[in-house]
Design an enzyme around this catalytic site. Structure first.
Site, short mmCIF file in Angstrom:
data_model
loop_
_atom_site.label_atom_id
_atom_site.label_comp_id
_atom_site.label_asym_id
_atom_site.label_seq_id
_atom_site.Cartn_x
_atom_site.Cartn_y
_atom_site.Cartn_z
N LYS A 13 0.83 -1.21 0.00
CA LYS A 13 0.00 0.00 0.00
C LYS A 13 0.87 1.26 0.00
CE LYS A 13 -2.05 -0.76 3.98
NZ LYS A 13 -1.60 -2.07 4.47
N ARG A 88 -9.35 1.19 9.01
CA ARG A 88 -8.98 -0.21 9.20
C ARG A 88 -10.05 -0.95 10.00
NH1 ARG A 88 -3.12 0.86 8.69
NH2 ARG A 88 -1.96 -1.07 8.61
N ARG A 127 11.51 -6.30 4.75
CA ARG A 127 11.32 -4.86 4.50
C ARG A 127 12.26 -4.01 5.37
NH1 ARG A 127 5.38 -2.47 4.60
NH2 ARG A 127 5.28 -3.33 6.71
N ARG A 160 11.18 -1.98 10.84
CA ARG A 160 10.09 -1.51 11.69
C ARG A 160 9.88 -2.47 12.87
NH1 ARG A 160 5.14 0.07 7.74
NH2 ARG A 160 4.06 -0.99 9.43
N ARG A 171 -0.73 -8.96 13.11
CA ARG A 171 -1.33 -7.95 12.22
C ARG A 171 -2.20 -8.60 11.15
NH1 ARG A 171 3.86 -5.16 10.30
NH2 ARG A 171 2.55 -3.75 9.10
P1 AMP Z 1 0.99 0.82 8.37
O1 AMP Z 1 2.16 1.73 8.18
O2 AMP Z 1 -0.22 1.25 7.61
O3 AMP Z 1 1.33 -0.63 8.16
O4 AMP Z 1 0.57 0.95 9.93
C1 AMP Z 1 1.47 0.56 10.97
C2 AMP Z 1 0.71 0.38 12.25
O5 AMP Z 1 0.11 1.63 12.65
C3 AMP Z 1 -0.47 -0.60 12.19
O6 AMP Z 1 -0.05 -1.95 12.34
C4 AMP Z 1 -1.30 -0.12 13.38
O7 AMP Z 1 -0.74 -0.52 14.60
C5 AMP Z 1 -1.14 1.40 13.27
N1 AMP Z 1 -2.20 1.96 12.40
C6 AMP Z 1 -2.04 2.51 11.17
N2 AMP Z 1 -3.22 2.89 10.67
C7 AMP Z 1 -4.15 2.57 11.59
C8 AMP Z 1 -5.56 2.66 11.64
N3 AMP Z 1 -6.26 3.18 10.62
N4 AMP Z 1 -6.19 2.22 12.76
C9 AMP Z 1 -5.51 1.71 13.80
N5 AMP Z 1 -4.18 1.55 13.82
C10 AMP Z 1 -3.50 1.98 12.72
#
Ligand code: AMP
Length: 215
Positions: A13, A88, A127, A160, A171
């Site tokens: 994404k 989400r 990654r 990360r 996740r």
């Molecule tokens: P991402 O960079 O989109 O993979 O997000 C990394 C982490 O941030 C996720 O695994 C969640 O812990 C948190 N996170 C990101 N977006 C959301 C969201 N819309 N709702 C809740 N937690 C989020």
């Protein structure tokens, strides 16, 4: 154009979104990146969010909806934006629809990048991300020119905290239970477009552009 890019963690994404916003000159709004930036800047919201993030859990809907509300009501998001990783949960999707209605607008398309769990595990464990600009690399398929250094800004690359095997597993479970129901939510609105994410980065990008150029 107001769009959202969805998919399980590791589906690409973030990388696809960066390329899309470059083409259409629109702001990219990534909740994950906003949380990481706030954490790196030592802000309390980032420190609070990181407690959930490093365990692979979702940050609470309240905190997440608030950070998005503050960002979406900025001037540069008035006519175009791309949401990456938000909503989400169904609660977040309803909050987003309410906010957009208040702003007298709506989403034009939801792009869903499909991928298998095996591919996702492999991608996330390999990654590496730039601490400075957030650019994403893969130790085998998208290696930086210099080891541990970002090609774009020379920032340091790191793994990360939520890309460990246990965290990735969690996740993916959360994605299945909390995020997947959104596909039905947007399908009913007639704005869901599925794209096969198990192709090369460029092939996935081309499929997304075919959709976006039609809407
Ligand atoms: P991402 O960079 O989109 O993979 O997000 C990394 C982490 O941030 C996720 O695994 C969640 O812990 C948190 N996170 C990101 N977006 C959301 C969201 N819309 N709702 C809740 N937690 C989020």
């Amino acid at each position: 154009m107001k769009i959202l890019v969805m998919g399980p963690p590791g589906a690409g994404k973030g990388s696809q979104s960066s390329k899309i916003v470059e083409k259409y000159k629109m702001p990219s709004i990534s909740t994950g990146q906003m949380f990481r930036d706030a954490f790196n800047a030592n802000e309390s919201i980032g420190i609070e969010a990181m407690k959930f993030i490093k365990e692979g859990d979702l940050v609470s809907d309240d905190i997440t909806n608030e950070i998005v509300r503050l960002r979406l009501t900025k001037k540069d998001a008035e006519t175009n934006f791309l949401l990456d990783g938000y909503p989400r949960t169904v609660t977040q999707a309803v909050a987003l629809d309410d906010l957009l209605e208040e702003m007298d607008t709506k989403l034009d398309a939801v792009i869903n990048i499909l991928s298998s769990h095996d591919v996702l595990f492999e991608r996330m464990e390999q990654r590496r991300v730039c601490k400075v600009c957030g650019a994403s690399y893969h130790l085998r398929f998208k290696k930086p020119v210099v080891d541990k250094v970002c090609d774009k800004c020379s920032g340091e690359l790191y793994q990360r905290q939520d890309d460990t095997h246990e965290s990735v597993k969690r996740r993916l479970e959360i994605y299945e239970t909390k995020t997947k129901p959104l596909l039905d939510y947007y399908s009913k609105q007639g704005i869901l477009y599925n794209v096969n994410g198990m192709q090369s980065f460029d092939a996935v990008y081309e499929d997304i552009i075919l959709v976006l150029d039609e809407i």
